[in-house]
Motif scaffolding. Sequence first.
Motif, PDB file in Angstrom:
ATOM      1  N   GLU B  83      37.701  43.835  15.305  1.00 10.24           N
ATOM      2  CA  GLU B  83      36.893  44.429  16.359  1.00 10.24           C
ATOM      3  C   GLU B  83      37.518  45.749  16.763  1.00 10.24           C
ATOM      4  OE1 GLU B  83      34.172  43.375  17.747  1.00 10.24           O
ATOM      5  OE2 GLU B  83      34.033  41.283  17.149  1.00 10.24           O
ATOM      6  N   SER B  84      36.716  46.737  17.041  1.00 10.35           N
ATOM      7  CA  SER B  84      37.249  48.012  17.483  1.00 10.35           C
ATOM      8  C   SER B  84      36.212  48.730  18.320  1.00 10.35           C
ATOM      9  CB  SER B  84      37.633  48.885  16.283  1.00 10.35           C
ATOM     10  OG  SER B  84      37.942  50.198  16.703  1.00 10.35           O
ATOM     11  N   LYS B  85      36.673  49.380  19.357  1.00 12.60           N
ATOM     12  CA  LYS B  85      35.769  50.183  20.184  1.00 12.60           C
ATOM     13  C   LYS B  85      35.232  51.376  19.417  1.00 12.60           C
ATOM     14  CE  LYS B  85      38.171  48.934  24.446  1.00 12.60           C
ATOM     15  NZ  LYS B  85      39.223  49.380  25.375  1.00 12.60           N
ATOM     16  N   ASN B  86      35.896  51.705  18.305  1.00 14.90           N
ATOM     17  CA  ASN B  86      35.446  52.847  17.515  1.00 14.90           C
ATOM     18  C   ASN B  86      34.254  52.536  16.633  1.00 14.90           C
ATOM     19  OD1 ASN B  86      37.261  54.886  18.316  1.00 14.90           O
ATOM     20  ND2 ASN B  86      38.880  53.940  17.109  1.00 14.90           N
ATOM     21  N   LEU B  87      33.905  51.256  16.522  1.00 16.08           N
ATOM     22  CA  LEU B  87      32.839  50.889  15.598  1.00 16.08           C
ATOM     23  C   LEU B  87      31.507  50.790  16.340  1.00 16.08           C
ATOM     24  CD1 LEU B  87      32.579  50.235  12.585  1.00 16.08           C
ATOM     25  CD2 LEU B  87      32.909  47.842  13.142  1.00 16.08           C
ATOM     26  N   ASP B  88      30.447  51.249  15.677  1.00 14.34           N
ATOM     27  CA  ASP B  88      29.104  51.144  16.254  1.00 14.34           C
ATOM     28  C   ASP B  88      28.728  49.687  16.489  1.00 14.34           C
ATOM     29  OD1 ASP B  88      28.522  53.878  16.236  1.00 14.34           O
ATOM     30  OD2 ASP B  88      27.867  53.805  14.155  1.00 14.34           O
ATOM     31  N   ALA B  89      27.767  49.501  17.374  1.00 18.34           N
ATOM     32  CA  ALA B  89      27.264  48.145  17.616  1.00 18.34           C
ATOM     33  C   ALA B  89      26.424  47.649  16.438  1.00 18.34           C
ATOM     34  CB  ALA B  89      26.450  48.127  18.904  1.00 18.34           C
ATOM     35  N   GLU B  90      25.736  48.576  15.784  1.00 17.20           N
ATOM     36  CA  GLU B  90      24.840  48.202  14.684  1.00 17.20           C
ATOM     37  C   GLU B  90      25.608  48.195  13.365  1.00 17.20           C
ATOM     38  OE1 GLU B  90      21.215  47.667  14.733  1.00 17.20           O
ATOM     39  OE2 GLU B  90      21.965  47.113  16.712  1.00 17.20           O
ATOM     40  N   THR B  91      25.902  46.998  12.870  1.00 12.85           N
ATOM     41  CA  THR B  91      26.722  46.897  11.659  1.00 12.85           C
ATOM     42  C   THR B  91      26.138  45.914  10.657  1.00 12.85           C
ATOM     43  OG1 THR B  91      28.080  45.170  12.698  1.00 12.85           O
ATOM     44  CG2 THR B  91      28.910  47.430  12.828  1.00 12.85           C
ATOM     45  N   TYR B  92      26.449  46.153   9.390  1.00 16.96           N
ATOM     46  CA  TYR B  92      26.310  45.123   8.372  1.00 16.96           C
ATOM     47  C   TYR B  92      27.569  44.271   8.441  1.00 16.96           C
ATOM     48  CZ  TYR B  92      23.157  48.756   6.543  1.00 16.96           C
ATOM     49  OH  TYR B  92      22.203  49.722   6.399  1.00 16.96           O
ATOM     50  N   GLU B  93      27.413  42.968   8.290  1.00 13.24           N
ATOM     51  CA  GLU B  93      28.583  42.100   8.413  1.00 13.24           C
ATOM     52  C   GLU B  93      28.592  41.037   7.325  1.00 13.24           C
ATOM     53  OE1 GLU B  93      29.247  40.470  12.253  1.00 13.24           O
ATOM     54  OE2 GLU B  93      28.784  42.351  13.294  1.00 13.24           O
ATOM     55  N   SER B  94      29.799  40.674   6.921  1.00 15.92           N
ATOM     56  CA  SER B  94      29.923  39.488   6.086  1.00 15.92           C
ATOM     57  C   SER B  94      31.286  38.863   6.342  1.00 15.92           C
ATOM     58  CB  SER B  94      29.703  39.809   4.600  1.00 15.92           C
ATOM     59  OG  SER B  94      30.711  40.639   4.118  1.00 15.92           O
ATOM     60  N   ARG B  95      31.544  37.772   5.663  1.00 17.07           N
ATOM     61  CA  ARG B  95      32.744  37.004   5.961  1.00 17.07           C
ATOM     62  C   ARG B  95      33.605  36.904   4.703  1.00 17.07           C
ATOM     63  NH1 ARG B  95      33.737  31.086   8.540  1.00 17.07           N
ATOM     64  NH2 ARG B  95      33.156  30.352   6.465  1.00 17.07           N
ATOM     65  N   VAL B  96      34.895  37.093   4.876  1.00 18.63           N
ATOM     66  CA  VAL B  96      35.820  37.116   3.748  1.00 18.63           C
ATOM     67  C   VAL B  96      36.980  36.176   4.047  1.00 18.63           C
ATOM     68  CG1 VAL B  96      37.524  38.577   2.575  1.00 18.63           C
ATOM     69  CG2 VAL B  96      35.231  39.457   3.016  1.00 18.63           C
ATOM     70  N   PHE B  97      37.413  35.442   3.023  1.00 17.80           N
ATOM     71  CA  PHE B  97      38.603  34.613   3.182  1.00 17.80           C
ATOM     72  C   PHE B  97      39.782  35.289   2.502  1.00 17.80           C
ATOM     73  CE2 PHE B  97      41.615  31.260   2.013  1.00 17.80           C
ATOM     74  CZ  PHE B  97      41.809  30.695   3.261  1.00 17.80           C
ATOM     75  N   SER B  98      40.857  35.457   3.236  1.00 12.08           N
ATOM     76  CA  SER B  98      42.069  36.045   2.672  1.00 12.08           C
ATOM     77  C   SER B  98      43.089  34.956   2.392  1.00 12.08           C
ATOM     78  CB  SER B  98      42.661  37.062   3.650  1.00 12.08           C
ATOM     79  OG  SER B  98      43.970  37.398   3.226  1.00 12.08           O
ATOM     80  N   ARG B 108      32.974  44.507   8.683  1.00 12.06           N
ATOM     81  CA  ARG B 108      31.853  45.237   9.274  1.00 12.06           C
ATOM     82  C   ARG B 108      31.788  46.670   8.752  1.00 12.06           C
ATOM     83  NH1 ARG B 108      34.381  42.451  13.176  1.00 12.06           N
ATOM     84  NH2 ARG B 108      33.162  40.910  14.332  1.00 12.06           N
ATOM     85  N   VAL B 109      30.564  47.108   8.539  1.00 12.90           N
ATOM     86  CA  VAL B 109      30.301  48.506   8.173  1.00 12.90           C
ATOM     87  C   VAL B 109      29.161  48.992   9.056  1.00 12.90           C
ATOM     88  CG1 VAL B 109      29.308  49.986   6.370  1.00 12.90           C
ATOM     89  CG2 VAL B 109      31.120  48.355   5.792  1.00 12.90           C
ATOM     90  N   SER B 110      29.339  50.169   9.656  1.00 10.33           N
ATOM     91  CA  SER B 110      28.284  50.734  10.486  1.00 10.33           C
ATOM     92  C   SER B 110      27.030  51.007   9.655  1.00 10.33           C
ATOM     93  CB  SER B 110      28.760  52.044  11.113  1.00 10.33           C
ATOM     94  OG  SER B 110      27.664  52.726  11.687  1.00 10.33           O
ATOM     95  N   LYS B 111      25.853  50.653  10.212  1.00 11.97           N
ATOM     96  CA  LYS B 111      24.596  50.895   9.495  1.00 11.97           C
ATOM     97  C   LYS B 111      24.320  52.382   9.310  1.00 11.97           C
ATOM     98  CE  LYS B 111      22.320  46.571  10.615  1.00 11.97           C
ATOM     99  NZ  LYS B 111      21.144  45.881  11.199  1.00 11.97           N
ATOM    100  N   ARG B 112      25.014  53.194  10.096  1.00 10.75           N
ATOM    101  CA  ARG B 112      24.838  54.642  10.037  1.00 10.75           C
ATOM    102  C   ARG B 112      25.227  55.229   8.675  1.00 10.75           C
ATOM    103  NH1 ARG B 112      25.191  58.013  14.953  1.00 10.75           N
ATOM    104  NH2 ARG B 112      25.717  56.122  16.112  1.00 10.75           N
ATOM    105  N   TYR B 113      26.134  54.559   7.960  1.00  4.99           N
ATOM    106  CA  TYR B 113      26.737  55.211   6.789  1.00  4.99           C
ATOM    107  C   TYR B 113      26.388  54.591   5.439  1.00  4.99           C
ATOM    108  CZ  TYR B 113      29.194  57.209  10.672  1.00  4.99           C
ATOM    109  OH  TYR B 113      29.472  57.817  11.861  1.00  4.99           O
ATOM    110  N   LEU B 114      25.445  53.663   5.434  1.00  5.93           N
ATOM    111  CA  LEU B 114      25.052  53.065   4.153  1.00  5.93           C
ATOM    112  C   LEU B 114      23.573  52.725   4.236  1.00  5.93           C
ATOM    113  CD1 LEU B 114      26.753  52.339   1.600  1.00  5.93           C
ATOM    114  CD2 LEU B 114      26.823  49.989   2.446  1.00  5.93           C
ATOM    115  N   ASN B 115      22.815  53.187   3.245  1.00  9.20           N
ATOM    116  CA  ASN B 115      21.375  52.881   3.264  1.00  9.20           C
ATOM    117  C   ASN B 115      20.820  52.780   1.848  1.00  9.20           C
ATOM    118  OD1 ASN B 115      20.517  55.506   2.300  1.00  9.20           O
ATOM    119  ND2 ASN B 115      21.049  56.282   4.346  1.00  9.20           N
ATOM    120  N   GLU B 116      19.512  52.639   1.759  1.00  9.03           N
ATOM    121  CA  GLU B 116      18.869  52.340   0.474  1.00  9.03           C
ATOM    122  C   GLU B 116      18.952  53.486  -0.531  1.00  9.03           C
ATOM    123  OE1 GLU B 116      17.373  52.691   3.352  1.00  9.03           O
ATOM    124  OE2 GLU B 116      15.803  54.211   3.117  1.00  9.03           O
ATOM    125  N   THR B 117      19.367  54.663  -0.095  1.00 11.80           N
ATOM    126  CA  THR B 117      19.512  55.775  -1.059  1.00 11.80           C
ATOM    127  C   THR B 117      20.885  55.763  -1.737  1.00 11.80           C
ATOM    128  OG1 THR B 117      20.438  57.348   0.546  1.00 11.80           O
ATOM    129  CG2 THR B 117      18.033  57.222   0.406  1.00 11.80           C
TER     130      THR B 117
END
Lengths: 190, 190
Positions: B83-98, B108-117
């Motif tokens: 979690e970080s205050k630097n990250l947008d509220a609108e994110t793609y998310e998934s779960r990873v086991f380390s 999490r990845v901000s939706k702002r920086y990845l799209n269908e193009t």
Amino acid sequence: MQLLKDAILAKGRVDSEDILKVDSFLNHQIDIQLMNEIGKEFKERYKDEIVTKILTIEASGIAVACITAQYFGIPVLFAKKTESKNLDAETYESRVFSFTKDKYYQIRVSKRYLNETDRVLIIDDFLANGSAALGLKEIVVQANAKLVGVGIVIEKGFQQGGKILKDQGIRLDSLAVIESMKPGSIVFKP
Amino acid sequence: MQLLKDAILAKGRVDSEDILKVDSFLNHQIDIQLMNEIGKEFKERYKDEIVTKILTIEASGIAVACITAQYFGIPVLFAKKTESKNLDAETYESRVFSFTKDKYYQIRVSKRYLNETDRVLIIDDFLANGSAALGLKEIVVQANAKLVGVGIVIEKGFQQGGKILKDQGIRLDSLAVIESMKPGSIVFKP
């Protein structure tokens, strides 16, 4: 550094809580061309210094540290924030408070990779209260290495980190120093 | 990639618990010259593909992703684990086991920086069970972007990650694939 200031003005967003979002080019998405110019600038500033290692802290310091290290021809070492089976048992450790994550965490560097022969340049993306830089400096001290300087991409000049480092006699190179900011307005120190 | 295999043989250390320590050049201290050769190799392998973005995951994927991105001339985007205050509220998310940290975490990845193009190359330092790569792939799918391939520095070929990715029709380029290892012995797949 004008190119960096231009990027901050064009793409930075000031949210509440004194947060400057530069996640479009610095600490989530990374503009590699800009990082290269930043790396060259750090090298230019430290061209008369012998530096043997760049020290940073995971995660967002790694990008700028690695790109910068190319211009010095030296390795990067990044302090780890989390426990990991990959880390040696013998570590230098210090404690850092993150305001963006609102918690303390231990940072660790394996004793294997830092010693009294090293001349260290600390590189990080942000300087605010100075906690991360001071934590990294503490690790340099524990290793009996020489701290050559601290290179910062963006310093929040209205917080105390810069003053604290300079008061300790540490050389500080911040490529952009923000004097004040609020939503819609970012003012740099001249 | 022979240079990489040579580095693994010369500097890698196999501990208990199937841990290969390459912290002298890949994921704690970073050999920037070797990273550059790795970056060139990924570019050579994907020279006939259009790639618009390199996607990785903090922290140890960032170094190789950034150095590699220079040869493609494209931005890096790294998924955040915390979690970080630097990250947008609108994110793609998934779960990873380390397995190295022995816990699940959200990425999490901000939706702002990845799209269908976008045409995405996933880059990471290790592939073992495949959890991180599959988590990143899930984010590419959520963004309706195209996954061009997955580039890995070191694949543990005796774990299932490589097979799982290939069974899903994903292009996988691992620069060194370890067939077996034990303390004092590392054997690569031919």
